[in-house]
Design a protein around this motif. Structure first.
Motif, PDB file in Angstrom:
ATOM      1  N   VAL A  65       0.847  -1.183   0.000  1.00  0.00           N
ATOM      2  CA  VAL A  65       0.000   0.000   0.000  1.00  0.00           C
ATOM      3  C   VAL A  65       0.886   1.238   0.000  1.00  0.00           C
ATOM      4  O   VAL A  65       1.896   1.291   0.703  1.00  0.00           O
ATOM      5  CB  VAL A  65      -0.966   0.015   1.212  1.00  0.00           C
ATOM      6  CG1 VAL A  65      -0.213  -0.046   2.529  1.00  0.00           C
ATOM      7  CG2 VAL A  65      -1.857   1.226   1.159  1.00  0.00           C
ATOM      8  N   GLU A  66       0.530   2.200  -0.825  1.00  0.00           N
ATOM      9  CA  GLU A  66       1.275   3.457  -0.901  1.00  0.00           C
ATOM     10  C   GLU A  66       0.611   4.498  -0.002  1.00  0.00           C
ATOM     11  O   GLU A  66      -0.605   4.707  -0.079  1.00  0.00           O
ATOM     12  CB  GLU A  66       1.322   3.957  -2.348  1.00  0.00           C
ATOM     13  CG  GLU A  66       2.186   5.199  -2.526  1.00  0.00           C
ATOM     14  CD  GLU A  66       2.163   5.681  -3.973  1.00  0.00           C
ATOM     15  OE1 GLU A  66       3.228   5.722  -4.611  1.00  0.00           O
ATOM     16  OE2 GLU A  66       1.055   6.002  -4.463  1.00  0.00           O
ATOM     17  N   VAL A  67       1.404   5.141   0.821  1.00  0.00           N
ATOM     18  CA  VAL A  67       0.887   6.110   1.798  1.00  0.00           C
ATOM     19  C   VAL A  67       1.654   7.417   1.639  1.00  0.00           C
ATOM     20  O   VAL A  67       2.887   7.428   1.621  1.00  0.00           O
ATOM     21  CB  VAL A  67       1.032   5.587   3.233  1.00  0.00           C
ATOM     22  CG1 VAL A  67       0.494   6.620   4.228  1.00  0.00           C
ATOM     23  CG2 VAL A  67       0.315   4.256   3.402  1.00  0.00           C
TER      24      VAL A  67
ATOM     25  N   ILE B 246      -3.349   8.614   9.391  1.00  0.00           N
ATOM     26  CA  ILE B 246      -3.265   8.306   7.957  1.00  0.00           C
ATOM     27  C   ILE B 246      -3.007   6.813   7.751  1.00  0.00           C
ATOM     28  O   ILE B 246      -3.646   6.160   6.906  1.00  0.00           O
ATOM     29  CB  ILE B 246      -2.162   9.150   7.299  1.00  0.00           C
ATOM     30  CG1 ILE B 246      -2.536  10.639   7.357  1.00  0.00           C
ATOM     31  CG2 ILE B 246      -1.927   8.714   5.854  1.00  0.00           C
ATOM     32  CD1 ILE B 246      -1.438  11.567   6.865  1.00  0.00           C
ATOM     33  N   LEU B 247      -2.091   6.271   8.535  1.00  0.00           N
ATOM     34  CA  LEU B 247      -1.776   4.843   8.404  1.00  0.00           C
ATOM     35  C   LEU B 247      -2.974   3.979   8.808  1.00  0.00           C
ATOM     36  O   LEU B 247      -3.223   2.938   8.194  1.00  0.00           O
ATOM     37  CB  LEU B 247      -0.564   4.496   9.265  1.00  0.00           C
ATOM     38  CG  LEU B 247       0.756   5.185   8.890  1.00  0.00           C
ATOM     39  CD1 LEU B 247       1.862   4.762   9.839  1.00  0.00           C
ATOM     40  CD2 LEU B 247       1.150   4.869   7.448  1.00  0.00           C
TER      41      LEU B 247
ATOM     42  N   LYS C  50      -6.180   4.744   8.559  1.00  0.00           N
ATOM     43  CA  LYS C  50      -7.202   4.795   7.511  1.00  0.00           C
ATOM     44  C   LYS C  50      -6.807   3.972   6.283  1.00  0.00           C
ATOM     45  O   LYS C  50      -7.674   3.465   5.577  1.00  0.00           O
ATOM     46  CB  LYS C  50      -7.443   6.239   7.107  1.00  0.00           C
ATOM     47  CG  LYS C  50      -8.099   7.067   8.194  1.00  0.00           C
ATOM     48  CD  LYS C  50      -8.272   8.517   7.772  1.00  0.00           C
ATOM     49  CE  LYS C  50      -8.918   9.351   8.872  1.00  0.00           C
ATOM     50  NZ  LYS C  50      -9.065  10.779   8.460  1.00  0.00           N
ATOM     51  N   LYS C  51      -5.507   3.841   6.051  1.00  0.00           N
ATOM     52  CA  LYS C  51      -5.026   3.036   4.932  1.00  0.00           C
ATOM     53  C   LYS C  51      -4.967   1.546   5.264  1.00  0.00           C
ATOM     54  O   LYS C  51      -4.644   0.727   4.404  1.00  0.00           O
ATOM     55  CB  LYS C  51      -3.635   3.510   4.499  1.00  0.00           C
ATOM     56  CG  LYS C  51      -3.619   4.866   3.813  1.00  0.00           C
ATOM     57  CD  LYS C  51      -4.161   4.771   2.403  1.00  0.00           C
ATOM     58  CE  LYS C  51      -3.996   6.070   1.643  1.00  0.00           C
ATOM     59  NZ  LYS C  51      -4.458   5.978   0.238  1.00  0.00           N
TER      60      LYS C  51
ATOM     61  N   VAL D 277      -2.897   0.127   7.451  1.00  0.00           N
ATOM     62  CA  VAL D 277      -1.535  -0.320   7.777  1.00  0.00           C
ATOM     63  C   VAL D 277      -1.460  -0.730   9.238  1.00  0.00           C
ATOM     64  O   VAL D 277      -0.881  -1.766   9.573  1.00  0.00           O
ATOM     65  CB  VAL D 277      -0.521   0.790   7.450  1.00  0.00           C
ATOM     66  CG1 VAL D 277       0.886   0.360   7.858  1.00  0.00           C
ATOM     67  CG2 VAL D 277      -0.571   1.133   5.972  1.00  0.00           C
TER      68      VAL D 277
ATOM     69  N   LYS E  82      -0.114  -4.034   4.457  1.00  0.00           N
ATOM     70  CA  LYS E  82      -1.367  -4.049   5.180  1.00  0.00           C
ATOM     71  C   LYS E  82      -1.208  -4.778   6.512  1.00  0.00           C
ATOM     72  O   LYS E  82      -0.480  -5.777   6.606  1.00  0.00           O
ATOM     73  CB  LYS E  82      -2.456  -4.751   4.346  1.00  0.00           C
ATOM     74  CG  LYS E  82      -2.896  -3.986   3.117  1.00  0.00           C
ATOM     75  CD  LYS E  82      -3.902  -2.920   3.494  1.00  0.00           C
ATOM     76  CE  LYS E  82      -4.528  -2.307   2.242  1.00  0.00           C
ATOM     77  NZ  LYS E  82      -5.561  -1.297   2.590  1.00  0.00           N
TER      78      LYS E  82
END
Length: 581
Positions: free
Chosen positions: A271-273, A287-288, A290-291, A293, A322
């Protein structure tokens, strides 16, 4: 003044008086029609205490004993008389009058008389020496007879009032200072009085045994027992409440500050963050999360605090996995391999930057270049940017070399706008305008152009400063060595979109393109690359050694010279190395 008109101070008793100092004088009553103190007693028609003695019986008349009341010295008579009138004995006309009493203690009051007049007795004018209407001591309304100082008493009402005040102010005579005081509050004493007051004399108290001690805090075993029980109940309630609060607080702490939820392991997938600039611990964690991670922000912040390098996380784009544990996510973000930032090296031309963006966003080749050409004016260029029609790319020099987050799925204009904004910020921190005035340039735009030439030709910071001096020296109006021509190969390569070291003399001197500094005098129309801050600062602060030429024989080191002869020697050596001799 006291109630009886006496002044403060001691009483002038005669030392030879048999009753001198005797406080047991009974205050004998004078005979009817005779003042008790002779001529020294004055009337009190407005005495407020006159009505208090209406029910008092008149003292029996007793004769005065002249030997017991000898006057100490001669005291002036204090009557309502006028000076100058002959003094008369008010008792001379009375039948069976007692021997005249000529003195007594001073009452402290004296009526005013005209100067020189002899005092007169106001009673001498009355028949028989006495007026019945003026008798202030022989009627029920009479004043009480004055008493000696040691025996004077206040009026009954006043005495009662004083006794009440003493009763309130003075402690009880049966109070023992060595005994602990009994609690009087109804909560501890068990009293039923809701006001918490003590029983008064007329109240009925079930615990009152009729004694004064029961109302004054006397020792009773029953009250002590109730007081102890009340204290015990209060203690139990307080301890129980404290225990309850402690339990609730511990439960809340465990829920709020216990070990936060976290994944286990290093995760899977990819996953790109993107982490924006200015993001801190919880900003990054959210942010992590919500992604997908990490599982919780608290776990990430805790892991960041535990890692000695956790505070070194920077903005950029990261390739993560992930469902990673917070600790493994921190470690991966600190690894340069995971950083998927879009990096523009110093001295990169815009054409190359456009190609990189297309590749990063998986766009058709030429897409970003087209956007740059059509939307250049809306990307935030400064007011001093030159709109010369000979300028090949108005964004040249404004795609500042740095690392940028260019995540997949974003638009190319977003990346371009972010780069221009960064360039504006960096250029505001240096004084391009002052340098332009110092070297007779046409504003910051030409200073940026000089920096782009220095960036393209130099290798080190020392090279940048010397090359900046070469540019300024060749632009001088009195330059007859190159006739104000820069003759930079980097400018010709820019117009050709190439990077050649060897350029034919015929080609380079006959091409009329405005960017060909072998053909045109002065600077090219605009920057030829995106200079870094090192080259910009070197252009603001060049050397002053008189350098006019430079050449690199091995591509690693640059040699500078001041005269044409020195430069030609190095040029011949270079041709030999290139096999052009």
């Amino acid at each position: 003044m006291t109630e009886y008109g006496r002044g403060p101070g001691s009483e002038p008793w005669h030392p030879e008086d048999p009753l001198y100092g005797d406080q047991g004088w009974g205050g004998q009553q004078a005979a009817h029609g005779q003042g008790q103190y002779g001529d020294q007693q004055q009337s009190y028609p407005q005495d407020p205490y006159a009505q208090q003695y209406q029910n008092h019986q008149q003292y029996p008349q007793q004769p005065y004993d002249q030997q017991q009341h000898q006057q100490y010295g001669q005291q002036p008579q204090q009557n309502h008389q006028q000076y100058g009138a002959p003094q008369q004995d008010p008792y001379a006309q009375q039948q069976g009058a007692q021997p005249q009493y000529n003195g007594g203690w001073d009452t402290g009051q004296q009526t005013a008389m005209p100067y020189g007049a002899e005092p007169q007795d106001p009673y001498a004018q009355q028949p028989g020496g006495y007026d019945a209407t003026q008798d202030y001591y022989g009627t029920p309304e009479a004043y009480p007879p004055p008493q000696p100082p040691g025996r004077r008493e206040a009026a009954p009402e006043q005495q009662q009032h004083q006794q009440q005040e003493q009763h309130q102010q003075q402690p009880s005579t049966d109070w023992d200072p060595d005994e602990p005081q009994e609690e009087t509050h109804p909560f501890f004493t068990g009293a039923d009085d809701p006001a918490g007051r003590e029983p008064r004399d007329g109240d009925e108290d079930p615990d009152d045994d009729g004694s004064r001690a029961s109302r004054r805090g006397g020792k009773t075993k029953k009250k002590k027992s109730r007081s102890g029980c009340a204290c015990l109940v209060v203690s139990v309630v307080l301890l129980g409440g404290l225990g309850g609060v402690s339990y609730v607080g511990y439960t809340f702490w465990k829920k709020q500050f216990g070990a936060p939820a976290d994944f286990a392991g290093t995760g899977s997938g990819e996953v790109e963050v993107e982490i924006p600039e200015g993001s801190l611990g919880y900003d990054i964690a959210n942010i992590l999360r919500k992604k997908g991670v990490i599982k919780s922000s608290d776990a990430f912040v805790a892991a960041q605090n535990d890692n000695p390098k956790g505070k070194l996380l920077q903005a950029g784009v990261y390739l993560l996995k992930k469902e990673m544990s917070a600790a493994s996510a921190i470690d991966l973000m600190l690894d340069p391999k995971s950083q998927n930032a879009f990096v523009i090296p110093e001295g990169t031309r815009n054409v190359k930057v456009y190609e990189m963006i297309d590749k990063r966003l998986e766009l058709k080749e030429g897409t970003t270049a087209k956007v740059a050409k059509t939307k250049a004016e809306s990307l935030g260029l400064p007011d001093w940017a030159d709109d010369n029609p000979d300028v090949k790319d108005p964004l040249e020099g404004f795609l500042y070399p740095a690392a940028y987050p260019v995540p997949k799925g974003s638009k190319p204009e977003d990346a371009l706008q972010r780069m221009v904004a960064r360039a504006n910020k960096e250029y505001e921190n240096v004084d391009l305008e002052a340098t332009a005035k110092k070297y007779n340039l046409d504003g910051p735009w030409q200073v940026l152009t000089v920096a782009s030439l220095v960036q393209a030709e130099g290798l080190t910071h020392d090279d940048f400063r010397k090359m900046a001096e070469v540019v300024y020296n060749r632009l001088e109006p009195d330059n007859t060595i190159t006739n104000r021509k820069l003759e930079f190969d980097s400018a010709f390569n820019y117009l050709k979109n190439q990077s050649k070291i060897t350029i034919g003399s015929k080609e380079i001197r006959t091409n009329p393109d405005p960017y060909n500094t072998y053909y045109h005098k002065g600077l090219p129309p605009g920057p030829i690359s995106n200079p870094g801050m090192d080259a910009i600062k070197a252009s603001l602060n060049p050397t002053t050694n008189g350098w006019m030429f430079f050449i690199s024989l091995d591509g690693k080191k640059t040699d500078f010279t001041k005269t044409v002869e020195e430069h030609e020697k190095l040029n011949e050596k270079w041709k030999e190395q290139q096999g052009l001799g």
